[in-house]
Scaffold this active site. Structure first.
Site, PDB file in Angstrom:
ATOM      1  N   ASP A   1      27.377  63.132  80.498  1.00  0.00           N
ATOM      2  CA  ASP A   1      28.091  62.918  81.751  1.00  0.00           C
ATOM      3  C   ASP A   1      27.096  62.575  82.867  1.00  0.00           C
ATOM      4  OD1 ASP A   1      30.571  63.301  83.460  1.00  0.00           O
ATOM      5  OD2 ASP A   1      29.241  64.778  84.392  1.00  0.00           O
TER       6      ASP A   1
ATOM      7  N   GLU B   1      26.817  58.019  79.804  1.00  0.00           N
ATOM      8  CA  GLU B   1      27.746  57.403  80.744  1.00  0.00           C
ATOM      9  C   GLU B   1      26.944  56.900  81.938  1.00  0.00           C
ATOM     10  OE1 GLU B   1      31.096  58.115  84.008  1.00  0.00           O
ATOM     11  OE2 GLU B   1      29.208  59.176  83.818  1.00  0.00           O
TER      12      GLU B   1
HETATM   13  C1  LM2 Z   1      31.528  62.004  85.881  1.00  0.00           C
HETATM   14  N1  LM2 Z   1      30.843  61.139  85.259  1.00  0.00           N
HETATM   15  O1  LM2 Z   1      29.684  60.707  85.686  1.00  0.00           O
HETATM   16  C2  LM2 Z   1      32.846  62.415  85.386  1.00  0.00           C
HETATM   17  O2  LM2 Z   1      33.325  61.528  84.380  1.00  0.00           O
HETATM   18  C3  LM2 Z   1      33.764  62.509  86.547  1.00  0.00           C
HETATM   19  O3  LM2 Z   1      35.077  62.787  86.127  1.00  0.00           O
HETATM   20  C4  LM2 Z   1      33.243  63.600  87.486  1.00  0.00           C
HETATM   21  O4  LM2 Z   1      34.012  63.644  88.697  1.00  0.00           O
HETATM   22  C5  LM2 Z   1      31.810  63.338  87.907  1.00  0.00           C
HETATM   23  N2  LM2 Z   1      31.060  62.500  87.038  1.00  0.00           N
HETATM   24  C6  LM2 Z   1      31.065  64.654  88.007  1.00  0.00           C
HETATM   25  O5  LM2 Z   1      30.858  65.206  86.726  1.00  0.00           O
HETATM   26  C7  LM2 Z   1      35.095  64.554  88.693  1.00  0.00           C
HETATM   27  C8  LM2 Z   1      36.139  64.134  89.710  1.00  0.00           C
HETATM   28  C9  LM2 Z   1      35.718  64.475  91.115  1.00  0.00           C
HETATM   29  C10 LM2 Z   1      35.337  65.952  91.205  1.00  0.00           C
HETATM   30  C11 LM2 Z   1      34.176  66.173  90.232  1.00  0.00           C
HETATM   31  C12 LM2 Z   1      33.697  67.614  90.217  1.00  0.00           C
HETATM   32  O6  LM2 Z   1      36.390  62.740  89.616  1.00  0.00           O
HETATM   33  O7  LM2 Z   1      36.823  64.245  91.993  1.00  0.00           O
HETATM   34  O8  LM2 Z   1      34.963  66.276  92.524  1.00  0.00           O
HETATM   35  O9  LM2 Z   1      34.633  65.858  88.895  1.00  0.00           O
HETATM   36  O10 LM2 Z   1      34.729  68.483  89.865  1.00  0.00           O
HETATM   37  C13 LM2 Z   1      35.673  67.369  93.132  1.00  0.00           C
HETATM   38  C14 LM2 Z   1      36.390  66.901  94.420  1.00  0.00           C
HETATM   39  C15 LM2 Z   1      35.340  66.465  95.436  1.00  0.00           C
HETATM   40  C16 LM2 Z   1      34.362  67.617  95.717  1.00  0.00           C
HETATM   41  C17 LM2 Z   1      33.743  68.072  94.387  1.00  0.00           C
HETATM   42  C18 LM2 Z   1      32.821  69.262  94.560  1.00  0.00           C
HETATM   43  O11 LM2 Z   1      37.253  65.814  94.108  1.00  0.00           O
HETATM   44  O12 LM2 Z   1      36.008  66.124  96.656  1.00  0.00           O
HETATM   45  O13 LM2 Z   1      33.315  67.124  96.575  1.00  0.00           O
HETATM   46  O14 LM2 Z   1      34.782  68.419  93.471  1.00  0.00           O
HETATM   47  O15 LM2 Z   1      33.536  70.388  94.963  1.00  0.00           O
HETATM   48  C19 LM2 Z   1      33.151  67.811  97.800  1.00  0.00           C
END
Ligand code: LM2
Ligand code: CA
Length: 493
Positions: free
Chosen positions: A216, A242
């Site tokens: 990841d 990735e």
């Molecule tokens: C990835 N690949 O490089 C994953 O495939 C992707 O799904 C992940 O994002 C990202 N990288 C980190 O592993 C997801 C999602 C985000 C989410 C993060 C962390 O798309 O929206 O972020 O996981 O859970 C969320 C909130 C964001 C916040 C963050 C930290 O949407 O607003 O940032 O958590 O609390 C302040």
């Protein structure tokens, strides 16, 4: 990669097959069909609990011929309902919304017994992104830069390059690799102690039998850091990094091909617009294809859990056109394809349906695909159980290493042959269309595996609607709007 081509015939087998041919004329073809090597095709079962994946392996993935399944991250994560809680590790304990350590181990075993390898999603670039203190899903207390017994503040990058240490400029290699991705505490993967902890986690998963890892956020770690971690793992561990290709960015997927494969985002970016604008055409088959990593390094997909919530303009919501794109990917002679199977959603953050304890419900598809056009939020798409995909897995098995020949088009329809083995035709347009595809398949009536599924051991006859004629070097298709049809050497009726 990984799976050797099995040679079909020893002298004895040839003699036996020849003798059988005197009595039953379909025997040699049947024998050859049985000896085909299974193709290297994966499936991503997004946010599906381990017990459900085990069942899917036995019921669908093994029988349909998927070689491997990519799971969601198996490590302890923050205690929240959104799917992306999985991407905020709290510890490397295998206790998650998707199941326990024992359930994970049992899944790996049962999948292996069904002939399906497990690739785990390894979140190793970062830990949590919560500013406050909290308790993880398995009960482990944590703070933003403190993970008792695992990592402390010194184990993280604190890049000091932007006001809040968040990445703001993807043109800066240093920011992308040492600042924080959306506030996620960024591990200092250049440090020996950090590397050792990560390797320990990955080795633990290997000890349970996983075949390898999706790395990841690999772009957010220096390629040499990932290489050092991979080097410490046993030879043969499958690694798929990735690295989202971004135009004009300094960090490109090619940097990560020295120690494994990479997801090639260009593939879907090329194919999806062709499907949506009904302008399917031959790819530039220079080696490597322009804008793509070399064939042996490429893992390709139509969408994944991020792109279906982002850049992908073609998703499960598009029904037949989505299956068409997947079929064309499975028919291609480039890369290792991964089929994606998730759940319907309208809120991009919405987690999979869970019980009162926050454990995701272990629904299975029971061998049947969903009607993609009529899903409600939370329903599993069950794309991996689709008849069309099962048929195309067999098609790919028959196509083997045969070359993709230049295609034919007529109006909105387009099709091509894998030399002497198999033909596919697709009509992404809004009107029915006839299409003649040149082929060296023998004359005869063939059955469409997109409509009927696998044919090699089929017990039912071919319905009239699935019959396609090959005569005098031409396969003649009549394709409805949005229809895909595909035939192969052993789908002859
Ligand atoms: C990835 N690949 O490089 C994953 O495939 C992707 O799904 C992940 O994002 C990202 N990288 C980190 O592993 C997801 C999602 C985000 C989410 C993060 C962390 O798309 O929206 O972020 O996981 O859970 C969320 C909130 C964001 C916040 C963050 C930290 O949407 O607003 O940032 O958590 O609390 C302040
Ligand atoms: Ca990093």
């Amino acid at each position: 990669m990984g799976r050797g081509i099995r040679r079909p015939s020893s002298l004895i087998a040839t003699v036996v097959a020849g003798a059988l041919a005197l009595t039953a004329c379909s025997a040699p073809a049947a024998r050859e069909a049985e000896d085909l090597a299974a193709p290297d095709v994966g499936v991503q079962l997004f946010q599906l609990p381990w017990t459900a994946i085990a069942e899917e392996c036995e019921e669908t993935l093994g029988p349909h011929g998927f070689a491997w399944v990519l799971t969601s991250p198996p490590q302890e994560h923050i205690d929240r309902d959104e799917w992306w809680a999985s991407y905020q590790p709290v510890s490397y304990e295998l206790e998650t919304r998707l199941g326990t350590r024992d359930e994970f181990a049992d899944m790996v075993q049962r999948c292996a017994d069904a002939g399906v390898e497990v690739i785990a999603d390894a979140v190793i670039n970062h830990m949590t992104g919560q500013d406050g203190a909290g308790t993880g899903f398995a009960g482990t207390p944590y703070e933003h830069y403190e993970y008792p017994g695992l990592f402390g503040s010194d184990d993280f990058h604190h890049c000091g390059l932007t006001p809040n240490d968040d990445i703001s400029d993807y043109k800066s290699r240093e920011q992308v690799q040492t600042c924080e991705l959306v506030n996620l505490a960024d591990l200092d993967t250049s440090s020996e102690t950090v590397r050792t902890a990560i390797v320990g986690y990955l080795e633990d998963l290997l000890s349970l039998g996983v075949a390898g890892f999706r790395i990841d956020a690999a772009k957010h770690m220096a390629a040499e850091d990932v290489a050092a971690i991979v080097d410490a793992l046993p030879e043969g561990t499958r690694i798929i990094s990735e690295v989202i290709r971004g135009g004009g960015e300094p960090i490109q997927p090619e940097e990560y091909t020295g120690f494994g494969e990479v997801f090639e985002f260009t593939y879907a970016r090329d194919l999806i617009p062709q499907v949506l604008s009904a302008t399917l055409n031959d790819p530039d088959t220079s080696d490597p294809r322009p804008g793509h990593v070399p064939d042996e390094s490429a893992v390709v997909f139509i969408d994944n859990h991020d792109t279906e919530r982002g850049e992908a303009d073609l998703t499960y919501r598009d029904g037949d056109l989505y299956l068409m794109a997947n079929a064309l990917m499975l028919a291609d002679d480039y890369g290792t394809p991964v089929v994606y199977s998730g759940y319907a959603f309208s809120d991009r953050d919405a987690g999979a349906e869970a019980d009162a304890d926050g454990r995701v419900i272990a629904e299975t598809c029971g061998g049947a695909a969903s009607d993609l056009e009529s899903l409600s939020d939370g329903d599993r798409t069950c794309v991996h159980a689709s008849t069309a995909i099962a048929g195309m897995l067999e098609w790919r098995r028959v196509a083997g290493s045969a070359k993709r020949l230049p295609g034919a088009d007529d109006g909105d329809a387009y099709g091509f042959e894998r030399e002497g083995r198999a033909v596919i035709a697709a009509n992404p347009g809004g009107e029915a269309q006839k299409l003649a595809v040149p082929t060296s398949l023998p004359d005869g009536a063939y059955c469409d595996v997109v409509l009927t599924g696998p044919r090699i051991d089929a017990e039912s006859g071919c319905p009239d609607a699935g019959r396609i004629t090959v005569s005098g070097g031409v396969a003649s298709f009549t394709l409805g709007a949005g229809q895909t049809a595909a035939i192969h050497l052993f789908s002859r009726v």
